[in-house]
Scaffold this active site. Structure first.
Site, mmCIF file in Angstrom:
data_model
loop_
_atom_site.group_PDB
_atom_site.id
_atom_site.type_symbol
_atom_site.label_atom_id
_atom_site.label_comp_id
_atom_site.label_asym_id
_atom_site.label_seq_id
_atom_site.Cartn_x
_atom_site.Cartn_y
_atom_site.Cartn_z
ATOM 1 C CE LYS A 279 -4.377 1.321 2.216
ATOM 2 N NZ LYS A 279 -5.598 1.124 2.895
ATOM 3 C CD GLU A 363 -19.598 -1.163 8.227
ATOM 4 O OE1 GLU A 363 -19.624 -2.132 7.449
ATOM 5 O OE2 GLU A 363 -18.755 -0.405 7.668
ATOM 6 N NE ARG A 391 -22.702 -2.930 3.533
ATOM 7 C CZ ARG A 391 -21.624 -3.141 2.667
ATOM 8 N NH1 ARG A 391 -20.497 -3.533 2.935
ATOM 9 N NH2 ARG A 391 -21.744 -2.817 1.255
HETATM 10 C C1 LIG Z 1 -19.136 -0.520 4.124
HETATM 11 C C2 LIG Z 1 -18.057 0.213 4.455
HETATM 12 N N1 LIG Z 1 -17.557 0.339 5.769
HETATM 13 C C3 LIG Z 1 -16.267 1.222 5.681
HETATM 14 C C4 LIG Z 1 -15.699 1.749 4.587
HETATM 15 C C5 LIG Z 1 -14.508 2.665 4.727
HETATM 16 N N2 LIG Z 1 -13.247 2.013 3.993
HETATM 17 C C6 LIG Z 1 -12.963 2.536 2.769
HETATM 18 S S1 LIG Z 1 -11.633 1.799 2.282
HETATM 19 C C7 LIG Z 1 -11.571 0.879 3.646
HETATM 20 C C8 LIG Z 1 -10.338 -0.338 3.773
HETATM 21 C C9 LIG Z 1 -10.419 -1.032 2.791
HETATM 22 O O1 LIG Z 1 -9.355 -1.917 3.040
HETATM 23 P P1 LIG Z 1 -8.983 -2.994 1.719
HETATM 24 O O2 LIG Z 1 -10.032 -3.756 1.119
HETATM 25 O O3 LIG Z 1 -7.685 -3.860 2.217
HETATM 26 O O4 LIG Z 1 -8.412 -1.970 0.515
HETATM 27 P P2 LIG Z 1 -7.066 -0.893 0.586
HETATM 28 O O5 LIG Z 1 -7.483 0.410 0.858
HETATM 29 O O6 LIG Z 1 -6.051 -1.485 1.779
HETATM 30 O O7 LIG Z 1 -6.451 -1.208 -0.582
HETATM 31 C C10 LIG Z 1 -12.550 1.204 4.606
HETATM 32 C C11 LIG Z 1 -12.748 0.561 6.014
HETATM 33 C C12 LIG Z 1 -16.519 1.623 3.384
HETATM 34 N N3 LIG Z 1 -15.961 1.963 2.236
HETATM 35 N N4 LIG Z 1 -17.476 0.651 3.182
#
Ligand SMILES: Cc1ncc(C[n+]2csc(CCOP(=O)(O)OP(=O)(O)O)c2C)c(N)n1
Length: 618
Positions: A279, A363, A391
């Site tokens: 990342k 959630e 959600r």
């Molecule tokens: C339902 C929901 N909860 C929280 C979020 C906020 N959020 C956006 S990206 C993320 C982390 C995602 O991690 P990952 O899938 O590993 O992707 P990365 O950013 O590490 O590439 C979160 C918690 C969201 N987009 N949707």
């Protein structure tokens, strides 16, 4: 190289050497834009090679490529006709920070909330087969998003379906912050899978030496074998549920990635390709602090320092207050769904590591988990952004409210959030919570009132919602003096010509209006609703009966919130001679742009409101 690329046909003409140069140029380009516009830097820098390889091998016009969350889709946008427009990323009327079919058909499924991609891909795979068509359907999902319940449900469905579906697991070991939980532990084992190969062989040899006597023991042994196999070849988890597992693969090696994708294209059935990426790759500050550069505000490229002055915000006030409250009440616990920093709970976790529960991007689980805690006598504060509460609606109704459990649901980022756009605007919470029996809904006008509401929520001993906006408080010049009383509004200014009823962050606006109206000799009464449920019917009606003219201002949709509540009050009480006007968001999904720009566009600017009031009073 970047100048040569307008679409993926151009990309496919490049050899590996040129693609490597292109990767470098794309990184610089994204860095330049995000440093100005803000956005999801680290996730995009991590998927440059992965996107190049995917879009070189697959045909984005025919195959279906779905980006989970979609915050990592900038590279895809650059490769698909939006290279120049990327300069307008997240700006009003510019291109969005998430996939949008409205921008281009190659964004084949809109995303923004996590863990939806495998479900959508399964839907498309089944539709494809029913229509007898041929193409690949690919879901790209991060290790953080894989922790979401929907992703698990979809894997369960896809695994046993036998459908041709490819899941690319983009594993960077990070959600927004470090990924946590059992799935992450499984992935950790997979990441070091190569080291297991040797021991795997020695285990096999050992197992072979076990003397096999009688059928019972044979069964026992094969069961043991299976368990051991799962332990030492953890990819088995995916295999056991019906996926072919491929990986782990270096996600920054375009050549290897392309090779694997080409091979995988030929294989039937559900396949999971485990790709390891870094990342924030390629920019030192984001490699070192990928969490800070997950969603970045504009920053200085040289130093990586944010250009935005950090002001105390609602999330921080919430977090600090909860730490104080927890020191006096050991039953208080806090829950976050992978957003510890964003919701202001970092300090709480430092001070009370045993009382902060980060459940991952989950959630639904977070809310029912809170219900369990409450049923057993704890006082859970669940802090989730407004749009992500959507959600967990059934969990709020079925698990919390039906059992009248004292869970405090803190709704952060309520109202317009700005540049993340339609998937992230927190415009519906007032409306969807209001329908639920047993619930109390409050919204503070400033920091002090937030703190008071948090104390009061515990006294209520029932399900409570406290909603507050992104960012800082607006100066009101009026401090909260009146104690909170269930379902009682706060009259902050008396007047006789017009009643302005507002809630939460719009109360300061109402006060500002009243101040300006004075110059026009209009005497406005300003009511801070404080509660949407129970609503102060008596208090508000009394004011309306005096002024015969009421306007409502709220940071939410027009349907079901404050506007609807006051309108119903007028109709139910047969007040035919009352003038009514509401300032709220219309029945449409609200696009991205800055908060100020959107407020202006949707009629919240002082001039428009003043014009109306002056006309209505005269
Ligand atoms: C339902 C929901 N909860 C929280 C979020 C906020 N959020 C956006 S990206 C993320 C982390 C995602 O991690 P990952 O899938 O590993 O992707 P990365 O950013 O590490 O590439 C979160 C918690 C969201 N987009 N949707």
């Amino acid at each position: 190289m970047l100048n040569k690329i307008n679409n993926t046909d151009d990309l496919k003409k490049l050899d590996i050497k040129d693609k490597k140069i292109l990767a470098k140029e794309i990184r610089n380009y994204i860095l330049e834009i995000v440093s100005k516009n803000g956005g999801h830097l680290a996730s995009n820098l991590g998927v440059v090679e992965l996107t190049i390889a995917l879009e070189s091998v697959f045909d984005v016009n025919k195959d279906k490529l779905i980006w989970d969350v979609g915050h990592q889709s900038y590279v895809h946008k650059i490769l698909n006709g939006r290279k120049d427009e990327l300069k307008t990323l997240r700006k009003l009327d510019g291109i969005a920070g998430f996939p949008k079919y409205q921008e281009n058909d190659v964004d084949c499924f809109n995303t923004g909330h996590s863990s939806t991609s495998i479900s959508a891909a399964m839907g498309m795979a089944c539709a494809r087969d029913l229509k007898n068509e041929k193409n690949s359907v690919i879901a790209v999902i991060g290790d953080g998003s894989l922790t979401g319940g929907m992703a698990m449900e979809a894997l369960n469905h896809a695994g046993s379906s036998g459908k041709n579906i490819i899941v690319v697991l983009n594993d960077n070991e990070m959600s927004i912050s470090k990924n946590i939980g059992g799935i992450n532990q499984l992935l950790t084992k997979l990441r070091v899978k190569k080291n297991y190969t040797k021991s795997n062989d020695s285990w096999k040899r050992k197992i072979r030496k076990i003397p096999v006597i009688g059928k019972g023991l044979v069964n026992t042994v094969s069961r043991i074998k299976k368990v051991i196999k799962q332990l030492i070849i953890p990819g088995m988890y995916f295999e056991e549920i019906g996926f072919k597992y491929v990986g782990p693969i270096d996600g920054h090696n375009i050549e290897d990635l392309e090779h694997i994708f080409r091979e995988v294209k030929k294989i039937n059935g559900p396949i999971l390709i485990h790709v390891l990426t870094k990342k924030g790759k390629g920019y030192k500050p984001s490699e070192e602090n990928p969490d800070k550069f997950h969603g970045a505000s504009p920053f200085d490229i040289e130093t990586g320092k944010s250009l935005k002055k950090k002001k105390k915000d609602y999330s921080a006030v919430f977090g600090h207050k909860l730490v104080k409250m927890a020191s006096k009440n050991e039953k208080i616990v806090a829950i976050t769904a992978a957003m510890k920093d964003g919701t202001g709970l970092t300090k709480f976790g430092d001070v009370y590591p045993d009382r902060l529960f980060d459940v991952g991007i989950a959630e639904q689980h977070a809310l029912t988990f809170a219900a369990g805690l409450a049923k057993y006598g704890m006082v859970p504060f669940v802090s989730i952004y407004s749009s992500f509460y959507q959600r967990a609606y059934d969990q709020v109704i079925h698990d919390i409210c039906m059992q009248n459990l004292p869970v405090v649901m803190c709704v952060d980022r309520a109202g317009i959030v700005g540049n993340d756009g339609e998937t992230h605007q927190g415009l519906y919470d007032l409306s969807f919570f209001k329908l639920i029996p047993n619930i109390v809904i409050m919204a503070p006008k400033d920091f002090k009132e937030l703190e008071a509401m948090m104390d009061y929520a515990i006294e209520l001993k029932c399900p409570v919602v406290i909603r507050y906006p992104r960012g800082s408080e607006e100066e009101t010049g009026v401090s909260t003096t009146k104690e909170l009383k269930l379902g009682k509004c706060e009259k902050i200014k008396t007047g006789k010509d017009v009643t302005i009823v507002s809630i939460g962050k719009m109360v300061p606006k109402a006060l500002e209006m009243a101040k300006i109206l004075k110059e026009f000799k209009i005497d406005a009464e300003v009511i801070n609703s404080r509660f949407l449920k129970p609503f102060d019917n008596f208090g508000v009606l009394k004011s309306i009966d005096k002024t015969k003219n009421v306007i409502t201002i709220e940071d939410g949709t027009c349907i079901g919130g404050l506007a609807s509540t006051v309108k119903e009050l007028i109709v139910d009480n047969n007040r035919k001679d009352v003038k009514f006007k509401s300032y709220c968001y219309p029945d449409k999904f609200i696009e991205h742009g800055s908060v100020n720009e959107l407020e202006d566009r949707y009629g919240f600017n002082n001039e428009d409101i003043l014009k109306y009031i002056i006309k209505s009073v005269k």
